[in-house]
Design an enzyme around this catalytic site. Sequence first.
Site, mmCIF file in Angstrom:
data_model
loop_
_atom_site.group_PDB
_atom_site.id
_atom_site.type_symbol
_atom_site.label_atom_id
_atom_site.label_comp_id
_atom_site.label_asym_id
_atom_site.label_seq_id
_atom_site.Cartn_x
_atom_site.Cartn_y
_atom_site.Cartn_z
ATOM 1 N N SER A 45 0.590 -1.123 0.077
ATOM 2 C CA SER A 45 0.057 0.457 0.253
ATOM 3 C C SER A 45 0.527 1.449 0.019
ATOM 4 C CB SER A 45 -1.144 0.011 0.864
ATOM 5 O OG SER A 45 -0.432 0.248 2.497
ATOM 6 N N LYS A 88 0.567 4.927 6.759
ATOM 7 C CA LYS A 88 0.224 5.769 5.668
ATOM 8 C C LYS A 88 0.392 6.559 5.701
ATOM 9 C CE LYS A 88 -3.064 1.823 4.806
ATOM 10 N NZ LYS A 88 -2.492 0.792 3.750
#
Length: 193
Positions: A45, A88
């Site tokens: 990701s 993230k």
Amino acid sequence: MMGREARATLIRLWARQILETITLVLLMLLIIRITLQNFHIDGHSMEPTLHDQEYILVNKAAYLLQEPARGDIIVFQYPRNPQENYIKRIIATPGDRISIQKNTVIVDGTTLHERYVNKDDPYNPYPTINQRVVGANQYFVMGDNRGNSSDSRAWGMVPRQNIIGKAVVVYWPFDVDNFGLLPNMSDVFAHVR
């Protein structure tokens, strides 16, 4: 030749020095353990910034004196399952208005030119977001690999108390293209209010 009293004094001095050294080493290890944590990247990701199976150091003390900022890569407890840690990039901070239309991200009316995003996977599997306001003590986060990231677009904001720390260094493996300090991307957000 050294007398018995001089020898005893010398032994006490050596013992004191050894004890002080051991205490200092233990104190340093404690400080390092409190402020730094290693983290294993599991997934794609954050490509191309971070790669699957890399190891990074997270600065757990980074936000003691300052708030998390747009562009920071953070490790946090996943809001839907605090036993899981996610990594993230912060895109919007408390009070920001965020809109996402296909691959265009707009924060407070400013279109971001995100050079860290994976250009090889431009797919956005999530619906359009229009003028969503980031609440107090919350952060909107996204993976750099936008087509392959479960992030705030899917499950909402990250509460401030879930943030473990700021990712700062890739330390393993040695042969990757991003070994060392993670680049500062705050300039991408320089024109946001």
